[in-house]
Design an enzyme around this catalytic site. Structure first.
Site, short mmCIF file in Angstrom:
data_model
loop_
_atom_site.label_atom_id
_atom_site.label_comp_id
_atom_site.label_asym_id
_atom_site.label_seq_id
_atom_site.Cartn_x
_atom_site.Cartn_y
_atom_site.Cartn_z
N LYS A 83 0.86 -1.19 0.00
CA LYS A 83 0.00 0.00 0.00
C LYS A 83 0.89 1.24 0.00
O LYS A 83 1.80 1.37 0.84
CB LYS A 83 -0.86 -0.02 1.25
C1 E4P Z 1 -8.28 1.93 3.62
O1 E4P Z 1 -7.55 1.10 3.16
C2 E4P Z 1 -8.13 2.53 4.96
O2 E4P Z 1 -7.47 1.61 5.79
C3 E4P Z 1 -9.44 2.82 5.65
O3 E4P Z 1 -10.55 2.44 4.89
C4 E4P Z 1 -9.52 4.16 6.26
O4 E4P Z 1 -10.76 4.30 6.89
P1 E4P Z 1 -11.06 5.44 7.95
O5 E4P Z 1 -11.29 6.72 7.21
O6 E4P Z 1 -12.30 4.97 8.65
O7 E4P Z 1 -9.86 5.52 8.86
#
Ligand code: E4P
Length: 218
Positions: A83
């Site tokens: 990522k």
């Molecule tokens: C995506 O890969 C992120 O880990 C995640 O969806 C972020 O979500 P949040 O805005 O609830 O922290």
């Protein structure tokens, strides 16, 4: 549509995997921090539970370092997706890591222009953050629809749309309607997807009537 779960909690992942609905997992540095264990151990354990992609995020901000971290993370298991943040450095690292044959998830996407860049950089997945846009009074779901339209306009853009930052069951439904390929969903929301009061009430009624009938199937 595929379902990923957005957590680094191994026990929650194990229990959701038993439903047969889990196609992958996404983590981020905040979720790893919550897990309170070494990242490599957590990712290795998750990758052993789920066959599909397990996103593990780099924390470097400069291309060469991102590539080095990405390669290290990808060594943990063959189903690790590296990522990377949606920055120029991240997109350059994306090219290098996908050229190595690794899956890459480009994260922190908040505009369709950014999603276009991620696809041109050869990302396997792009993660538009719905909830964080809604938090600002913007329309997260419109972003999903825009990205879907843009990707469908150009056959060469093969990146999968991974709806992220999902906060409600309605977000999941709307992401599916908007053409997202995948939704990454917090465990509590994934569990809630099955709930409907009419299902519960209907089942109670059927069971009560069956009891009254005095019959048995076996
Ligand atoms: C995506 O890969 C992120 O880990 C995640 O969806 C972020 O979500 P949040 O805005 O609830 O922290």
């Amino acid at each position: 549509m595929q379902f990923f779960v957005d957590t680094a909690d191994v026990e929650e992942i194990r229990s959701l995997a038993e439903t047969g609905m889990l196609d992958g997992v996404t983590t981020n540095p905040s979720l790893i921090m919550k897990a309170g264990r070494p990242m490599a151990d957590v990712i290795a354990e998750i990758a052993g539970i789920v066959d599909g992609p397990v996103s593990a995020e780099v924390t470097a901000i400069e291309t060469a370092q991102m590539i080095a971290e990405g390669r290290r993370l990808a060594e943990i298991a063959p189903n690790v997706a590296v990522k990377l943040p949606l920055t120029w450095d991240g997109l350059k690292a994306c090219r290098a890591l996908t050229a190595d044959g690794h899956m890459v998830n480009i994260t922190l996407c908040f505009s369709s222009a950014q999603a276009l860049l991620a696809a041109k950089a050869g990302a396997t997945f792009v993660s538009p953050f719905i909830g964080r846009l809604d938090d600002l009074g913007l329309d997260g779901m419109k972003l999903i629809e825009e990205i879907r339209t843009i990707y469908d306009n150009y056959e060469e853009l093969q990146t999968e749309v991974l709806a992220a930052s999902i906060r409600t069951t309605n977000h999941v439904q709307l992401a599916a309607l908007g053409g997202a390929d995948i939704a990454t969903v917090p465990p509590a929301i994934l569990t809630k997807l099955i709930q409907h009061p009419l299902t519960e009430r209907g089942l109670e009624q059927f069971l009560a009537d069956w009891k009254t009938s005095g019959q048995s199937i076996l």
